[in-house]
Write an enzyme that holds these catalytic residues in place. Structure first.
Site, PDB file in Angstrom:
ATOM      1  N   ASP A 156     -10.151  -5.790 -54.098  1.00 17.67           N
ATOM      2  CA  ASP A 156     -10.585  -5.993 -55.488  1.00 17.67           C
ATOM      3  C   ASP A 156     -10.067  -7.295 -56.105  1.00 17.67           C
ATOM      4  OD1 ASP A 156     -11.716  -5.748 -57.932  1.00 17.67           O
ATOM      5  OD2 ASP A 156     -10.697  -3.892 -58.513  1.00 17.67           O
ATOM      6  N   THR A 214      -4.606  -4.758 -65.825  1.00 23.04           N
ATOM      7  CA  THR A 214      -4.625  -3.340 -66.173  1.00 23.04           C
ATOM      8  C   THR A 214      -3.355  -3.085 -66.979  1.00 23.04           C
ATOM      9  OG1 THR A 214      -5.894  -2.787 -64.211  1.00 23.04           O
ATOM     10  CG2 THR A 214      -4.635  -1.001 -65.221  1.00 23.04           C
ATOM     11  N   ASP A 265      -4.570  -8.225 -60.572  1.00 25.97           N
ATOM     12  CA  ASP A 265      -4.839  -6.810 -60.799  1.00 25.97           C
ATOM     13  C   ASP A 265      -4.257  -5.960 -59.667  1.00 25.97           C
ATOM     14  OD1 ASP A 265      -5.789  -4.741 -62.347  1.00 25.97           O
ATOM     15  OD2 ASP A 265      -7.777  -4.733 -61.434  1.00 25.97           O
ATOM     16  N   ASN A 298      -5.763  -0.494 -55.662  1.00 26.82           N
ATOM     17  CA  ASN A 298      -6.354  -1.635 -54.961  1.00 26.82           C
ATOM     18  C   ASN A 298      -5.666  -1.896 -53.625  1.00 26.82           C
ATOM     19  OD1 ASN A 298      -8.265  -2.027 -56.916  1.00 26.82           O
ATOM     20  ND2 ASN A 298      -7.029  -3.466 -58.104  1.00 26.82           N
ATOM     21  N   LYS A 324      -2.363  -3.111 -58.117  1.00 25.78           N
ATOM     22  CA  LYS A 324      -2.002  -1.743 -58.499  1.00 25.78           C
ATOM     23  C   LYS A 324      -2.315  -0.845 -57.301  1.00 25.78           C
ATOM     24  CE  LYS A 324      -6.462  -1.304 -60.866  1.00 25.78           C
ATOM     25  NZ  LYS A 324      -7.132  -0.985 -62.116  1.00 25.78           N
TER      26      LYS A 324
HETATM   27  N1  LIG Z   1     -13.468  -2.427 -48.256  1.00 25.97           N
HETATM   28  C1  LIG Z   1     -13.426  -1.181 -48.757  1.00 25.97           C
HETATM   29  N2  LIG Z   1     -13.321  -0.118 -47.930  1.00 25.97           N
HETATM   30  C2  LIG Z   1     -13.280   1.143 -48.440  1.00 25.97           C
HETATM   31  N3  LIG Z   1     -13.330   1.434 -49.754  1.00 25.97           N
HETATM   32  C3  LIG Z   1     -13.426   0.417 -50.621  1.00 25.97           C
HETATM   33  C4  LIG Z   1     -13.481  -0.932 -50.176  1.00 25.97           C
HETATM   34  N4  LIG Z   1     -13.570  -1.748 -51.270  1.00 25.97           N
HETATM   35  C5  LIG Z   1     -13.572  -0.925 -52.331  1.00 25.97           C
HETATM   36  N5  LIG Z   1     -13.488   0.364 -51.959  1.00 25.97           N
HETATM   37  C6  LIG Z   1     -13.450   1.543 -52.844  1.00 25.97           C
HETATM   38  O1  LIG Z   1     -14.655   1.556 -53.604  1.00 25.97           O
HETATM   39  C7  LIG Z   1     -14.397   1.987 -54.930  1.00 25.97           C
HETATM   40  C8  LIG Z   1     -14.997   0.997 -55.911  1.00 25.97           C
HETATM   41  O2  LIG Z   1     -14.315  -0.234 -55.774  1.00 25.97           O
HETATM   42  P1  LIG Z   1     -14.607  -1.485 -56.684  1.00 25.97           P
HETATM   43  O3  LIG Z   1     -13.715  -2.588 -56.235  1.00 25.97           O
HETATM   44  O4  LIG Z   1     -16.074  -1.728 -56.750  1.00 25.97           O
HETATM   45  O5  LIG Z   1     -14.255  -1.028 -58.118  1.00 25.97           O
HETATM   46  P2  LIG Z   1     -12.896  -0.633 -58.781  1.00 25.97           P
HETATM   47  O6  LIG Z   1     -11.843  -1.566 -58.359  1.00 25.97           O
HETATM   48  O7  LIG Z   1     -12.634   0.813 -58.528  1.00 25.97           O
HETATM   49  O8  LIG Z   1     -13.219  -0.816 -60.308  1.00 25.97           O
HETATM   50  P3  LIG Z   1     -13.365  -2.163 -61.117  1.00 25.97           P
HETATM   51  O9  LIG Z   1     -14.672  -2.763 -60.794  1.00 25.97           O
HETATM   52  O10 LIG Z   1     -13.297  -1.735 -62.521  1.00 25.97           O
HETATM   53  O11 LIG Z   1     -12.214  -3.029 -60.713  1.00 25.97           O
HETATM   54  C9  LIG Z   1     -12.889   2.157 -55.044  1.00 25.97           C
HETATM   55  O12 LIG Z   1     -12.577   3.529 -54.918  1.00 25.97           O
HETATM   56  C10 LIG Z   1     -12.338   1.411 -53.867  1.00 25.97           C
HETATM   57  O13 LIG Z   1     -11.152   2.005 -53.380  1.00 25.97           O
END
Ligand SMILES: Nc1ncnc2c1ncn2[C@@H]1O[C@H](COP(=O)(O)OP(=O)(O)OP(=O)(O)O)[C@@H](O)[C@H]1O
Length: 400
Positions: free
Chosen positions: A226, A247, A205, A210, A207
């Site tokens: 992610d 995606t 995934d 991420n 992109k």
């Molecule tokens: N280690 C981190 N530091 C800062 N922000 C983060 C971190 N990990 C994730 N995020 C941010 O938190 C948000 C949610 O991330 P999460 O990985 O839970 O879901 P997602 O990738 O947006 O969606 P999905 O679960 O559908 O893949 C995103 O905006 C991501 O950029």
């Protein structure tokens, strides 16, 4: 959310026999009293001894399971979590998760905590995939796992905090962006991907959303995040995968044609990312998933419009070698790092500023018209992430 009608396609893990014992320090493969018994039988061991051993092991397994899911134990985990960390702000939401900024009470250091709902199957599977990877990796361009707390229906994953924001927010906010800047970014990402592939891990995934900057400074490294769709190859060296996931805008043709596929799917996604990075637009785009998939399967994209006239042939060759339909002929991560465009850091190509055209293309996507269609799509997929520059952000339901 995405520029396509895109929802992220989530996989069904083979067997889906998610066992709660994947938690901290306990791998799924570690729960094996039956295997032990079978192994002994295979060696012609004494039947009574074998049965006793199986029974003892099973009792131990049950005791471990009970202990793990004893409300007192899970409550203690939650209690420990709150003792150690102070939740400060919500960063964002995923399909089955919330990410919050926390401060470690003792050190005052900031971290990110992903709180994953494991009460639903998809959340459990995404969490399992993510932890399977995060537990194994250590690389400067991959988000680092700190610790894990498990409650009854929720897992708290403590990670490095990325405070530098998403890739495109930074490209828009800076005055210039040249091929050389794109290469600096890609080198970090491809190096992280090469490391993952060396461990037989496929991200599935990749992109722009991420890929996060570690800090706001100009010299910040990029972190790949992610791993909810990631696949960890098995010990027999079997890299082949079958699950339809990803995606839509980034899905490789071999996934669409439902063939067994390899980590080359990540390299296809890197081709899409490079195209976006240099232009602010997508190589394959359509509101309708079926039409989008047909375009990907044909592998037809073009370099029409701005800023492509200002982009070097070497950069285009780099993209072409990633967006190659035949995965056997697609560049590997190692080859991508050795591509002349990357090796020469675009020294031979004009250092033209692409930033205005990229921002313009990004702005077109964020126009009121596309905003409308985007939020309609967002509501389709239950996403509430507020990211501005989404490129096929969302996962759809499992297709197979
Ligand atoms: N280690 C981190 N530091 C800062 N922000 C983060 C971190 N990990 C994730 N995020 C941010 O938190 C948000 C949610 O991330 P999460 O990985 O839970 O879901 P997602 O990738 O947006 O969606 P999905 O679960 O559908 O893949 C995103 O905006 C991501 O950029």
């Amino acid at each position: 959310m995405g520029c396509g009608t895109s929802s992220k396609v989530v996989p069904e893990l083979p067997g889906s026999s998610f066992h709660p014992s994947w938690g901290k320090g306990v791998g799924r493969e570690s729960c094996g009293p039956l295997q032990m018994g079978q192994g002994e039988a295979g060696h012609g061991g004494h039947r009574g001894t074998r049965e006793a051993a199986v029974e003892a092991a099973q009792k131990m397994q049950v005791a471990r399971y009970r202990a793990k899911f004893d409300p007192r134990v899970t409550a203690r985990q939650v209690y420990l979590f709150f003792i150690r960390y102070d939740i400060q702000a919500l960063i964002g939401r995923g399909s089955f998760s919330k990410v919050v900024r926390v401060e470690q009470r003792v050190t005052k250091k900031p971290f990110a905590i992903k709180m994953v709902e494991t009460g639903v199957k998809e959340g459990r599977e995404a969490c399992e995939s993510e932890l399977n990877v995060l537990r194994r990796v250590r690389h400067c361009n991959i988000v680092q796992l700190i610790e894990i707390f498990e409650a009854q229906d929720r897992v708290y994953i403590v990670m490095e905090l990325a405070t530098g924001g998403e890739l495109f927010d930074r490209i828009i906010s800076q005055g210039t962006f040249t091929e050389r800047d794109a290469i600096i970014i890609l080198k970090m990402v491809v190096d992280g991907v090469r490391y993952l592939h060396s461990l037989q891990i496929t991200h599935r995934d990749l992109k722009p959303e991420n890929l996060l900057y570690y800090h706001p400074g100009a010299e910040s490294k990029i972190l790949i995040t992610d791993f909810g769709l990631a696949h960890s190859g098995n010990k027999n060296g079997n890299w082949s995968m079958n699950t339809f996931c990803g995606t839509p805008e980034y899905i490789a043709p071999e996934i669409l044609s439902r063939k067994p596929y390899t980590n080359a799917v990540d390299m296809w996604a890197l081709g899409v990312i490079t195209y976006i990075l240099l232009s602010g637009s997508l190589p394959f785009e359509d509101e309708n998933h079926m039409r989008l998939y047909r375009k990907i399967l044909k592998g037809k994209y073009n370099y029409k419009g701005e800023p492509w006239s200002n982009v070097s042939n070497s950069a285009k060759d780099f993209i072409d070698r990633l967006l190659t339909l035949d995965s056997n002929h697609r560049m590997t991560a190692g080859q991508a790092l050795n591509h002349p465009w990357v090796m020469t850091m675009a020294i031979t190509s004009p250092m033209k500023n692409l930033q205005r055209s990229i921002s313009w293309n990004l702005m077109l996507r964020a126009s009121p018209h596309s905003q409308c269609s985007r939020s309609a799509r967002a509501s389709e997929s239950h996403h509430s992430n507020g990211s501005k520059h989404t490129w096929g952000k969302n996962k759809t339901g499992t297709l197979g």
